[in-house]
Enzyme design. Structure first.
Site, PDB file in Angstrom:
ATOM      1  N   ARG A  59      49.569  37.092   1.645  1.00 16.66           N
ATOM      2  CA  ARG A  59      50.408  37.438   2.606  1.00 16.66           C
ATOM      3  C   ARG A  59      51.374  36.062   3.195  1.00 16.66           C
ATOM      4  NH1 ARG A  59      47.752  40.670   7.136  1.00 16.66           N
ATOM      5  NH2 ARG A  59      49.848  40.521   8.119  1.00 16.66           N
ATOM      6  N   GLN A  91      52.988  41.699  17.393  1.00 16.82           N
ATOM      7  CA  GLN A  91      51.901  41.770  17.148  1.00 16.82           C
ATOM      8  C   GLN A  91      51.839  41.350  15.484  1.00 16.82           C
ATOM      9  OE1 GLN A  91      50.444  46.181  17.670  1.00 16.82           O
ATOM     10  NE2 GLN A  91      52.674  46.417  17.820  1.00 16.82           N
ATOM     11  N   ASP A  94      53.999  37.263  11.210  1.00 14.52           N
ATOM     12  CA  ASP A  94      54.983  36.335  10.766  1.00 14.52           C
ATOM     13  C   ASP A  94      55.663  35.464  11.927  1.00 14.52           C
ATOM     14  OD1 ASP A  94      56.654  39.474  10.555  1.00 14.52           O
ATOM     15  OD2 ASP A  94      57.424  37.646  11.743  1.00 14.52           O
ATOM     16  N   HIS A 109      48.453  38.950  18.074  1.00 13.68           N
ATOM     17  CA  HIS A 109      47.503  39.095  17.076  1.00 13.68           C
ATOM     18  C   HIS A 109      47.309  37.597  16.113  1.00 13.68           C
ATOM     19  CE1 HIS A 109      47.458  43.585  17.559  1.00 13.68           C
ATOM     20  NE2 HIS A 109      46.727  43.024  18.414  1.00 13.68           N
TER      21      HIS A 109
HETATM   22  C1  BV8 Z   1      40.150  44.890  20.834  1.00 13.88           C
HETATM   23  C2  BV8 Z   1      45.796  41.261  12.389  1.00 13.88           C
HETATM   24  C3  BV8 Z   1      38.858  44.435  22.774  1.00 13.88           C
HETATM   25  C4  BV8 Z   1      46.704  40.466  11.839  1.00 13.88           C
HETATM   26  C5  BV8 Z   1      45.954  43.581  13.304  1.00 13.88           C
HETATM   27  C6  BV8 Z   1      39.473  53.348  20.251  1.00 13.88           C
HETATM   28  C7  BV8 Z   1      40.080  53.441  21.192  1.00 13.88           C
HETATM   29  C8  BV8 Z   1      41.010  52.418  21.756  1.00 13.88           C
HETATM   30  C9  BV8 Z   1      40.837  51.253  21.035  1.00 13.88           C
HETATM   31  C10 BV8 Z   1      39.774  51.131  20.019  1.00 13.88           C
HETATM   32  C11 BV8 Z   1      39.286  52.198  19.633  1.00 13.88           C
HETATM   33  N1  BV8 Z   1      38.377  51.945  18.617  1.00 13.88           N
HETATM   34  C12 BV8 Z   1      38.337  50.622  18.093  1.00 13.88           C
HETATM   35  C13 BV8 Z   1      39.251  50.260  19.140  1.00 13.88           C
HETATM   36  C14 BV8 Z   1      39.846  48.751  19.007  1.00 13.88           C
HETATM   37  C15 BV8 Z   1      40.708  48.267  18.070  1.00 13.88           C
HETATM   38  C16 BV8 Z   1      41.731  49.463  17.860  1.00 13.88           C
HETATM   39  O1  BV8 Z   1      42.542  49.699  18.501  1.00 13.88           O
HETATM   40  N2  BV8 Z   1      41.436  50.392  16.715  1.00 13.88           N
HETATM   41  C17 BV8 Z   1      42.173  51.611  16.369  1.00 13.88           C
HETATM   42  C18 BV8 Z   1      42.149  51.626  14.805  1.00 13.88           C
HETATM   43  C19 BV8 Z   1      41.893  52.538  17.032  1.00 13.88           C
HETATM   44  N3  BV8 Z   1      41.632  47.407  18.650  1.00 13.88           N
HETATM   45  C20 BV8 Z   1      41.046  46.133  18.501  1.00 13.88           C
HETATM   46  O2  BV8 Z   1      39.826  45.783  17.833  1.00 13.88           O
HETATM   47  C21 BV8 Z   1      41.942  44.786  18.968  1.00 13.88           C
HETATM   48  N4  BV8 Z   1      40.890  44.097  20.024  1.00 13.88           N
HETATM   49  O3  BV8 Z   1      40.215  45.888  21.350  1.00 13.88           O
HETATM   50  O4  BV8 Z   1      39.614  43.971  21.579  1.00 13.88           O
HETATM   51  C22 BV8 Z   1      40.033  44.264  23.973  1.00 13.88           C
HETATM   52  C23 BV8 Z   1      40.581  45.194  24.539  1.00 13.88           C
HETATM   53  C24 BV8 Z   1      41.406  45.236  25.621  1.00 13.88           C
HETATM   54  C25 BV8 Z   1      41.591  43.938  26.032  1.00 13.88           C
HETATM   55  C26 BV8 Z   1      41.180  42.747  25.280  1.00 13.88           C
HETATM   56  C27 BV8 Z   1      40.032  43.134  24.420  1.00 13.88           C
HETATM   57  C28 BV8 Z   1      42.295  44.014  18.125  1.00 13.88           C
HETATM   58  C29 BV8 Z   1      43.396  44.587  17.327  1.00 13.88           C
HETATM   59  C30 BV8 Z   1      43.912  43.635  16.366  1.00 13.88           C
HETATM   60  C31 BV8 Z   1      43.884  44.037  14.805  1.00 13.88           C
HETATM   61  N5  BV8 Z   1      44.818  43.133  14.008  1.00 13.88           N
HETATM   62  N6  BV8 Z   1      46.521  42.543  12.764  1.00 13.88           N
HETATM   63  C32 BV8 Z   1      47.162  40.880  10.603  1.00 13.88           C
HETATM   64  O5  BV8 Z   1      46.322  41.140   9.461  1.00 13.88           O
HETATM   65  O6  BV8 Z   1      48.355  41.092  10.572  1.00 13.88           O
HETATM   66  S1  BV8 Z   1      46.521  45.035  13.526  1.00 13.88           S
HETATM   67  C33 BV8 Z   1      47.769  45.436  12.689  1.00 13.88           C
HETATM   68  O7  BV8 Z   1      48.155  46.850  12.863  1.00 13.88           O
HETATM   69  C34 BV8 Z   1      48.898  44.852  13.636  1.00 13.88           C
HETATM   70  O8  BV8 Z   1      48.916  43.770  14.277  1.00 13.88           O
HETATM   71  C35 BV8 Z   1      49.286  45.793  14.616  1.00 13.88           C
HETATM   72  O9  BV8 Z   1      48.713  45.291  15.744  1.00 13.88           O
HETATM   73  C36 BV8 Z   1      48.716  47.113  14.204  1.00 13.88           C
HETATM   74  C37 BV8 Z   1      49.554  48.175  14.116  1.00 13.88           C
HETATM   75  O10 BV8 Z   1      50.615  47.800  13.028  1.00 13.88           O
HETATM   76  P1  BV8 Z   1      52.143  48.026  13.237  1.00 13.88           P
HETATM   77  O11 BV8 Z   1      52.521  46.618  13.554  1.00 13.88           O
HETATM   78  O12 BV8 Z   1      52.327  49.100  14.042  1.00 13.88           O
HETATM   79  O13 BV8 Z   1      52.620  48.459  11.932  1.00 13.88           O
HETATM   80  P2  BV8 Z   1      52.324  49.978  11.013  1.00 13.88           P
HETATM   81  O14 BV8 Z   1      52.483  49.739   9.815  1.00 13.88           O
HETATM   82  O15 BV8 Z   1      51.106  50.663  11.719  1.00 13.88           O
HETATM   83  O16 BV8 Z   1      53.820  50.704  11.583  1.00 13.88           O
HETATM   84  C38 BV8 Z   1      55.247  50.234  11.451  1.00 13.88           C
HETATM   85  C39 BV8 Z   1      55.829  50.883  12.442  1.00 13.88           C
HETATM   86  O17 BV8 Z   1      57.427  50.523  11.958  1.00 13.88           O
HETATM   87  C40 BV8 Z   1      55.953  52.449  11.880  1.00 13.88           C
HETATM   88  O18 BV8 Z   1      55.865  53.062  13.167  1.00 13.88           O
HETATM   89  C41 BV8 Z   1      57.384  52.786  11.256  1.00 13.88           C
HETATM   90  O19 BV8 Z   1      57.961  53.942  11.320  1.00 13.88           O
HETATM   91  C42 BV8 Z   1      58.255  51.608  11.674  1.00 13.88           C
HETATM   92  N7  BV8 Z   1      59.173  50.990  10.806  1.00 13.88           N
HETATM   93  C43 BV8 Z   1      59.075  50.851   9.517  1.00 13.88           C
HETATM   94  N8  BV8 Z   1      60.257  50.435   9.044  1.00 13.88           N
HETATM   95  C44 BV8 Z   1      61.191  50.204   9.956  1.00 13.88           C
HETATM   96  C45 BV8 Z   1      60.400  50.750  11.121  1.00 13.88           C
HETATM   97  N9  BV8 Z   1      61.053  50.506  12.540  1.00 13.88           N
HETATM   98  C46 BV8 Z   1      62.180  50.292  12.661  1.00 13.88           C
HETATM   99  N10 BV8 Z   1      62.983  49.782  11.562  1.00 13.88           N
HETATM  100  C47 BV8 Z   1      62.588  49.809  10.330  1.00 13.88           C
HETATM  101  N11 BV8 Z   1      63.184  49.510   9.139  1.00 13.88           N
END
Ligand code: BV8
Length: 233
Positions: A59, A91, A94, A109
């Site tokens: 990546r 998030q 890049d 992140h």
């Molecule tokens: C934490 C790493 C404690 C770097 C990433 C249950 C409830 C609540 C929380 C949790 C739970 N169970 C577990 C958790 C915690 C967990 C979590 O949320 N899990 C999820 C699965 C439920 N979270 C964590 O562990 C976080 N830490 O909670 O610590 C804490 C809490 C509070 C305060 C302090 C501490 C840490 C999470 C970080 C994970 N690391 N990335 C890397 O590898 O890149 S996550 C990664 O996916 C991204 O960083 C981003 O955050 C996440 C979502 O990705 P998106 O960016 O949204 O991308 P995605 O593909 O999903 O969507 C793209 C969107 O773009 C789509 O909607 C699409 O329609 C749109 N799109 C596409 N093309 C276009 C477009 N829009 C416009 N134009 C276009 N052309």
């Protein structure tokens, strides 16, 4: 709409999609090829560091061949001309916001452009590979990992983000699925603190219902349009 002075913008992988960087959850996206648990958790890294380091090497290399798109350019223009407070919380790992010229950017992140030494804890700028276990520039140990926040790890600068949300008049979410917390909860925090909330995304996201307004479309069209309206108002 009431007077807008303080803006918080949250961006996700969707803002970089039109620059050719894979999103996470689309067909054939990053997570399609790998289980999240295997490549974006400390446990996955402990279990198979080679797989994780190769995943991020691939990546890091790909990102360096991409360019900002009109959505990044529009946010950089807003950053340059907006006299009130503005914070772009991304998030994304890049650096396309910075390469478009944005200054007020916070990588909650982490960033693909740093290597973090698990032996001496120092972070160094890094554009090369890590799977070949290069020595840490500071301590010489081959203990470098990507400087990204994995699942279960604390996102960076949460206090600064919540401070910005507390004073925000406008919260805009761009290109994120609203699948991951705490980022996915910012819209509710902003709304409860009195901000107007706007979503610009290709599809409706998991959080669309929380926004005062949700527009569907491509970031490269929606974002410049929104910035022009804001700067002309
Ligand atoms: C934490 C790493 C404690 C770097 C990433 C249950 C409830 C609540 C929380 C949790 C739970 N169970 C577990 C958790 C915690 C967990 C979590 O949320 N899990 C999820 C699965 C439920 N979270 C964590 O562990 C976080 N830490 O909670 O610590 C804490 C809490 C509070 C305060 C302090 C501490 C840490 C999470 C970080 C994970 N690391 N990335 C890397 O590898 O890149 S996550 C990664 O996916 C991204 O960083 C981003 O955050 C996440 C979502 O990705 P998106 O960016 O949204 O991308 P995605 O593909 O999903 O969507 C793209 C969107 O773009 C789509 O909607 C699409 O329609 C749109 N799109 C596409 N093309 C276009 C477009 N829009 C416009 N134009 C276009 N052309």
């Amino acid at each position: 709409m009431a007077e807008i002075r303080n803006i918080v913008i949250l961006t996700g992988a969707g803002i970089s999609a039109e620059s050719g960087i894979d999103t996470f959850r689309a067909e054939g996206g990053l997570w399609e090829q790998h289980r999240v648990e295997d490549v974006a958790t400390p446990e996955g890294f402990a279990r198979d560091p080679d797989l994780v380091l190769r995943f991020y090497d691939m990546r890091r290399e790909a990102i360096q061949t991409k360019q900002p798109n009109p959505a990044h350019d529009a946010l950089a223009r807003l950053d340059e001309h907006w006299e009130g407070n503005l914070l772009i919380v991304t998030q994304n790992v890049d650096d396309l916001h910075e390469r478009a010229g944005a200054k007020r950017v916070l990588h909650m992140h982490g960033t693909h452009l740093n290597a973090w030494c698990t032996a001496c804890d120092v972070k160094n700028p890094w554009t090369g590979t890590l799977a070949d276990r290069p020595p840490c520039p500071d301590c010489g140990q081959s203990a470098l990992r990507p400087d990204v926040v994995w699942f279960g790890e604390m996102p960076y600068e949460m206090e600064r983000i919540y401070a910005a949300l507390r004073t925000a008049d406008l919260f805009v979410s761009i290109g994120t699925s609203g699948a991951v917390y705490p980022a996915a909860g910012f819209v509710r925090d902003a709304r409860s603190l009195g901000a107007h909330t706007l979503e610009l995304n290709l599809d409706r996201s998991q959080g669309s219902g929380w926004f005062d307004e949700s527009r569907q479309g491509r970031a490269s069209e929606l974002v410049p349009e929104w910035v022009d309206t804001l700067l002309d108002s």
